[in-house]
Design a protein around this motif. Sequence first.
Motif, PDB file in Angstrom:
ATOM      1  N   GLU A 253       0.791  -1.225   0.000  1.00 46.00           N
ATOM      2  CA  GLU A 253       0.000   0.000   0.000  1.00 46.00           C
ATOM      3  C   GLU A 253       0.824   1.276   0.000  1.00 46.00           C
ATOM      4  O   GLU A 253       0.351   2.308  -0.458  1.00 46.00           O
ATOM      5  CB  GLU A 253      -1.008   0.002   1.145  1.00 46.00           C
ATOM      6  CG  GLU A 253      -0.402  -0.133   2.521  1.00 46.00           C
ATOM      7  CD  GLU A 253      -1.467  -0.249   3.591  1.00 46.00           C
ATOM      8  OE1 GLU A 253      -1.589   0.697   4.379  1.00 46.00           O
ATOM      9  OE2 GLU A 253      -2.163  -1.272   3.620  1.00 46.00           O
ATOM     10  N   ASP A 254       2.070   1.216   0.501  1.00 49.23           N
ATOM     11  CA  ASP A 254       2.925   2.407   0.457  1.00 49.23           C
ATOM     12  C   ASP A 254       4.395   2.002   0.450  1.00 49.23           C
ATOM     13  O   ASP A 254       4.752   0.855   0.708  1.00 49.23           O
ATOM     14  CB  ASP A 254       2.624   3.364   1.619  1.00 49.23           C
ATOM     15  CG  ASP A 254       2.731   2.704   2.973  1.00 49.23           C
ATOM     16  OD1 ASP A 254       3.654   1.903   3.180  1.00 49.23           O
ATOM     17  OD2 ASP A 254       1.888   2.996   3.834  1.00 49.23           O
ATOM     18  N   ALA A 255       5.252   2.970   0.128  1.00 48.09           N
ATOM     19  CA  ALA A 255       6.690   2.710   0.019  1.00 48.09           C
ATOM     20  C   ALA A 255       7.321   2.367   1.362  1.00 48.09           C
ATOM     21  O   ALA A 255       8.246   1.557   1.424  1.00 48.09           O
ATOM     22  CB  ALA A 255       7.391   3.922  -0.601  1.00 48.09           C
ATOM     23  N   ALA A 256       6.813   2.948   2.442  1.00 46.25           N
ATOM     24  CA  ALA A 256       7.378   2.671   3.770  1.00 46.25           C
ATOM     25  C   ALA A 256       7.157   1.210   4.161  1.00 46.25           C
ATOM     26  O   ALA A 256       8.054   0.562   4.708  1.00 46.25           O
ATOM     27  CB  ALA A 256       6.761   3.600   4.815  1.00 46.25           C
ATOM     28  N   THR A 257       5.980   0.691   3.874  1.00 44.86           N
ATOM     29  CA  THR A 257       5.691  -0.716   4.161  1.00 44.86           C
ATOM     30  C   THR A 257       6.587  -1.617   3.316  1.00 44.86           C
ATOM     31  O   THR A 257       7.171  -2.581   3.820  1.00 44.86           O
ATOM     32  CB  THR A 257       4.210  -1.036   3.887  1.00 44.86           C
ATOM     33  OG1 THR A 257       3.400  -0.206   4.714  1.00 44.86           O
ATOM     34  CG2 THR A 257       3.891  -2.491   4.143  1.00 44.86           C
ATOM     35  N   ALA A 258       6.698  -1.313   2.040  1.00 43.67           N
ATOM     36  CA  ALA A 258       7.553  -2.109   1.157  1.00 43.67           C
ATOM     37  C   ALA A 258       9.002  -2.078   1.618  1.00 43.67           C
ATOM     38  O   ALA A 258       9.689  -3.104   1.602  1.00 43.67           O
ATOM     39  CB  ALA A 258       7.441  -1.606  -0.277  1.00 43.67           C
ATOM     40  N   ALA A 259       9.473  -0.913   2.058  1.00 39.30           N
ATOM     41  CA  ALA A 259      10.859  -0.795   2.528  1.00 39.30           C
ATOM     42  C   ALA A 259      11.087  -1.637   3.779  1.00 39.30           C
ATOM     43  O   ALA A 259      12.107  -2.333   3.894  1.00 39.30           O
ATOM     44  CB  ALA A 259      11.197   0.668   2.814  1.00 39.30           C
ATOM     45  N   ALA A 260      10.154  -1.589   4.716  1.00 38.13           N
ATOM     46  CA  ALA A 260      10.294  -2.368   5.950  1.00 38.13           C
ATOM     47  C   ALA A 260      10.283  -3.865   5.665  1.00 38.13           C
ATOM     48  O   ALA A 260      11.095  -4.619   6.215  1.00 38.13           O
ATOM     49  CB  ALA A 260       9.172  -2.007   6.920  1.00 38.13           C
ATOM     50  N   ILE A 261       9.401  -4.295   4.794  1.00 40.86           N
ATOM     51  CA  ILE A 261       9.308  -5.715   4.468  1.00 40.86           C
ATOM     52  C   ILE A 261      10.545  -6.174   3.702  1.00 40.86           C
ATOM     53  O   ILE A 261      11.130  -7.217   4.001  1.00 40.86           O
ATOM     54  CB  ILE A 261       8.011  -6.012   3.696  1.00 40.86           C
ATOM     55  CG1 ILE A 261       6.818  -5.808   4.628  1.00 40.86           C
ATOM     56  CG2 ILE A 261       8.017  -7.419   3.115  1.00 40.86           C
ATOM     57  CD1 ILE A 261       5.476  -5.850   3.946  1.00 40.86           C
TER      58      ILE A 261
END
Length: 85
Positions: free
Chosen positions: A12-20
């Motif tokens: 849903e967002d870049a921050a989530t993708a970065a953390a994962i």
Amino acid sequence: MKARARLTLAFEDAATAAAIAASVSLDDDGFIRTARRGRTITAEATAENPMSLLHTLDDYLACISVAERTTAETRPRARARRRRA
């Protein structure tokens, strides 16, 4: 015979993708390569045979699932609006 696969996962967002991506890329160890661009994670896997590839992808997706649930739990919850008396 070598087997290959490419997974593209959108979040849903870049921050989530970065953390994962940061959490799962620690276990890449030459079996799979994780890259992130914006809110999308791309994983490329290679193995000596299809069954080995299947095991690699199964493990990777399980790790993605755990990381996704963890990021969802650590997100601040939205406040409910208070009713006026």
